[in-house]
Design a protein around this motif. Sequence first.
Motif, PDB file in Angstrom:
ATOM      1  N   GLU A  46      24.398 -41.623  54.048  1.00 48.74           N
ATOM      2  CA  GLU A  46      23.941 -40.549  54.944  1.00 48.74           C
ATOM      3  C   GLU A  46      24.763 -39.284  54.716  1.00 48.74           C
ATOM      4  O   GLU A  46      24.221 -38.179  54.675  1.00 48.74           O
ATOM      5  N   THR A  47      26.073 -39.436  54.564  1.00 47.58           N
ATOM      6  CA  THR A  47      26.929 -38.274  54.293  1.00 47.58           C
ATOM      7  C   THR A  47      26.541 -37.626  52.975  1.00 47.58           C
ATOM      8  O   THR A  47      26.406 -36.400  52.894  1.00 47.58           O
ATOM      9  N   GLU A  48      26.322 -38.439  51.945  1.00 46.15           N
ATOM     10  CA  GLU A  48      25.932 -37.905  50.647  1.00 46.15           C
ATOM     11  C   GLU A  48      24.602 -37.172  50.726  1.00 46.15           C
ATOM     12  O   GLU A  48      24.439 -36.096  50.146  1.00 46.15           O
ATOM     13  N   ARG A  49      23.643 -37.734  51.447  1.00 49.77           N
ATOM     14  CA  ARG A  49      22.336 -37.069  51.612  1.00 49.77           C
ATOM     15  C   ARG A  49      22.500 -35.714  52.292  1.00 49.77           C
ATOM     16  O   ARG A  49      21.881 -34.726  51.889  1.00 49.77           O
ATOM     17  N   ARG A  50      23.318 -35.683  53.345  1.00 48.74           N
ATOM     18  CA  ARG A  50      23.529 -34.418  54.058  1.00 48.74           C
ATOM     19  C   ARG A  50      24.190 -33.379  53.166  1.00 48.74           C
ATOM     20  O   ARG A  50      23.793 -32.206  53.166  1.00 48.74           O
ATOM     21  N   VAL A  51      25.184 -33.785  52.388  1.00 49.46           N
ATOM     22  CA  VAL A  51      25.868 -32.848  51.486  1.00 49.46           C
ATOM     23  C   VAL A  51      24.878 -32.311  50.454  1.00 49.46           C
ATOM     24  O   VAL A  51      24.808 -31.096  50.222  1.00 49.46           O
ATOM     25  N   ILE A  52      24.105 -33.196  49.852  1.00 50.00           N
ATOM     26  CA  ILE A  52      23.134 -32.764  48.843  1.00 50.00           C
ATOM     27  C   ILE A  52      22.087 -31.845  49.451  1.00 50.00           C
ATOM     28  O   ILE A  52      21.695 -30.846  48.853  1.00 50.00           O
ATOM     29  N   ARG A  53      21.640 -32.160  50.662  1.00 47.26           N
ATOM     30  CA  ARG A  53      20.676 -31.293  51.356  1.00 47.26           C
ATOM     31  C   ARG A  53      21.257 -29.899  51.579  1.00 47.26           C
ATOM     32  O   ARG A  53      20.578 -28.891  51.372  1.00 47.26           O
ATOM     33  N   ILE A  54      22.511 -29.830  51.993  1.00 46.83           N
ATOM     34  CA  ILE A  54      23.159 -28.538  52.249  1.00 46.83           C
ATOM     35  C   ILE A  54      23.314 -27.750  50.955  1.00 46.83           C
ATOM     36  O   ILE A  54      22.990 -26.557  50.900  1.00 46.83           O
ATOM     37  N   VAL A  55      23.789 -28.409  49.898  1.00 49.74           N
ATOM     38  CA  VAL A  55      23.968 -27.728  48.611  1.00 49.74           C
ATOM     39  C   VAL A  55      22.622 -27.260  48.065  1.00 49.74           C
ATOM     40  O   VAL A  55      22.479 -26.114  47.626  1.00 49.74           O
ATOM     41  N   SER A  56      21.616 -28.117  48.119  1.00 47.66           N
ATOM     42  CA  SER A  56      20.300 -27.739  47.587  1.00 47.66           C
ATOM     43  C   SER A  56      19.675 -26.617  48.410  1.00 47.66           C
ATOM     44  O   SER A  56      19.026 -25.726  47.857  1.00 47.66           O
ATOM     45  N   SER A  57      19.879 -26.641  49.715  1.00 49.52           N
ATOM     46  CA  SER A  57      19.356 -25.573  50.568  1.00 49.52           C
ATOM     47  C   SER A  57      20.023 -24.242  50.229  1.00 49.52           C
ATOM     48  O   SER A  57      19.357 -23.206  50.124  1.00 49.52           O
ATOM     49  N   ASP A  62      15.109 -27.975  45.102  1.00 45.01           N
ATOM     50  CA  ASP A  62      14.717 -29.239  45.721  1.00 45.01           C
ATOM     51  C   ASP A  62      15.897 -30.199  45.692  1.00 45.01           C
ATOM     52  O   ASP A  62      16.591 -30.309  44.674  1.00 45.01           O
ATOM     53  N   SER A  63      16.124 -30.907  46.787  1.00 48.25           N
ATOM     54  CA  SER A  63      17.278 -31.814  46.867  1.00 48.25           C
ATOM     55  C   SER A  63      17.187 -32.935  45.827  1.00 48.25           C
ATOM     56  O   SER A  63      18.210 -33.490  45.435  1.00 48.25           O
ATOM     57  N   GLN A  64      15.987 -33.261  45.374  1.00 45.29           N
ATOM     58  CA  GLN A  64      15.841 -34.301  44.351  1.00 45.29           C
ATOM     59  C   GLN A  64      16.322 -33.823  42.978  1.00 45.29           C
ATOM     60  O   GLN A  64      16.555 -34.626  42.090  1.00 45.29           O
ATOM     61  N   ASP A  65      16.470 -32.505  42.819  1.00 37.84           N
ATOM     62  CA  ASP A  65      16.965 -31.953  41.561  1.00 37.84           C
ATOM     63  C   ASP A  65      18.489 -31.884  41.520  1.00 37.84           C
ATOM     64  O   ASP A  65      19.068 -31.595  40.475  1.00 37.84           O
ATOM     65  N   VAL A  66      19.139 -32.121  42.658  1.00 33.59           N
ATOM     66  CA  VAL A  66      20.601 -32.063  42.725  1.00 33.59           C
ATOM     67  C   VAL A  66      21.146 -33.474  42.542  1.00 33.59           C
ATOM     68  O   VAL A  66      20.901 -34.350  43.350  1.00 33.59           O
ATOM     69  N   GLU A  67      21.898 -33.671  41.456  1.00 36.36           N
ATOM     70  CA  GLU A  67      22.448 -34.979  41.121  1.00 36.36           C
ATOM     71  C   GLU A  67      23.971 -34.933  41.163  1.00 36.36           C
ATOM     72  O   GLU A  67      24.578 -33.871  41.012  1.00 36.36           O
ATOM     73  N   PHE A  68      24.591 -36.089  41.319  1.00 34.65           N
ATOM     74  CA  PHE A  68      26.044 -36.192  41.432  1.00 34.65           C
ATOM     75  C   PHE A  68      26.785 -35.601  40.247  1.00 34.65           C
ATOM     76  O   PHE A  68      27.831 -35.001  40.400  1.00 34.65           O
ATOM     77  N   GLY A  69      26.263 -35.794  39.067  1.00 36.17           N
ATOM     78  CA  GLY A  69      26.966 -35.361  37.867  1.00 36.17           C
ATOM     79  C   GLY A  69      26.803 -33.889  37.531  1.00 36.17           C
ATOM     80  O   GLY A  69      27.459 -33.386  36.613  1.00 36.17           O
ATOM     81  N   LEU A  70      25.947 -33.187  38.255  1.00 39.38           N
ATOM     82  CA  LEU A  70      25.745 -31.766  37.950  1.00 39.38           C
ATOM     83  C   LEU A  70      27.008 -30.972  38.269  1.00 39.38           C
ATOM     84  O   LEU A  70      27.621 -31.134  39.316  1.00 39.38           O
ATOM     85  N   GLY A 110      29.228 -34.571  42.928  1.00 41.43           N
ATOM     86  CA  GLY A 110      29.908 -35.795  43.337  1.00 41.43           C
ATOM     87  C   GLY A 110      31.285 -35.524  43.919  1.00 41.43           C
ATOM     88  O   GLY A 110      31.706 -36.176  44.879  1.00 41.43           O
ATOM     89  N   ASP A 111      32.009 -34.552  43.357  1.00 48.60           N
ATOM     90  CA  ASP A 111      33.320 -34.172  43.899  1.00 48.60           C
ATOM     91  C   ASP A 111      33.190 -33.643  45.320  1.00 48.60           C
ATOM     92  O   ASP A 111      34.029 -33.932  46.176  1.00 48.60           O
ATOM     93  N   VAL A 112      32.154 -32.864  45.563  1.00 49.08           N
ATOM     94  CA  VAL A 112      31.912 -32.313  46.903  1.00 49.08           C
ATOM     95  C   VAL A 112      31.665 -33.463  47.874  1.00 49.08           C
ATOM     96  O   VAL A 112      32.271 -33.528  48.957  1.00 49.08           O
ATOM     97  N   CYS A 113      30.793 -34.389  47.490  1.00 48.98           N
ATOM     98  CA  CYS A 113      30.483 -35.542  48.348  1.00 48.98           C
ATOM     99  C   CYS A 113      31.728 -36.356  48.643  1.00 48.98           C
ATOM    100  O   CYS A 113      31.980 -36.738  49.789  1.00 48.98           O
ATOM    101  N   TRP A 114      32.533 -36.606  47.621  1.00 47.84           N
ATOM    102  CA  TRP A 114      33.731 -37.416  47.798  1.00 47.84           C
ATOM    103  C   TRP A 114      34.699 -36.772  48.792  1.00 47.84           C
ATOM    104  O   TRP A 114      35.239 -37.442  49.671  1.00 47.84           O
ATOM    105  N   LEU A 115      34.925 -35.469  48.662  1.00 48.35           N
ATOM    106  CA  LEU A 115      35.865 -34.797  49.564  1.00 48.35           C
ATOM    107  C   LEU A 115      35.349 -34.798  50.993  1.00 48.35           C
ATOM    108  O   LEU A 115      36.094 -35.084  51.935  1.00 48.35           O
TER     109      LEU A 115
END
Length: 125
Positions: A46-57, A62-70, A110-115
């Motif tokens: 859930e935390t990872e989804r929220r972070v990706i949603r925020i970054v993609s927004s 699209d949040s599906q285009d944002v991947e951990f390794g980017l 992925g670094d953003v999600c981890w922190l």
Amino acid sequence: MCYEPKVSGFWLRKGGRKSGSFNSDLRLIFVVSGEVMSDILSAKLETERRVIRIVSSYLSVDSQDVEFGLRLVEDLYVDSIGLVEIVMVLNESFGIELPEPGVRKWRTVGDVCWLVESVVDKVSC
């Protein structure tokens, strides 16, 4: 989320072979209750989804285009001002204060999600 894992058992295991030599250290392996592990994984996802949603927004993609390794700078073209704005939105959204030394180490999504996960875990304990 901060959990006190319920240990249902453990094994003591001697280290195995590593690149031609024996690793003689002993390892203690805990068996954690499946329920607790499931809750931990759900919270992490859930935390990872929220972070990706925020970054993609922020990036208007699209949040599906944002991947951990980017990579933030090279792949997603985030500049220093964009980075500050992302940090501010994450801090507000999660009710946390991301530490500057940790933010300086960000290279990938992925670094953003981890922190964020590690700070959220510390705050909830």
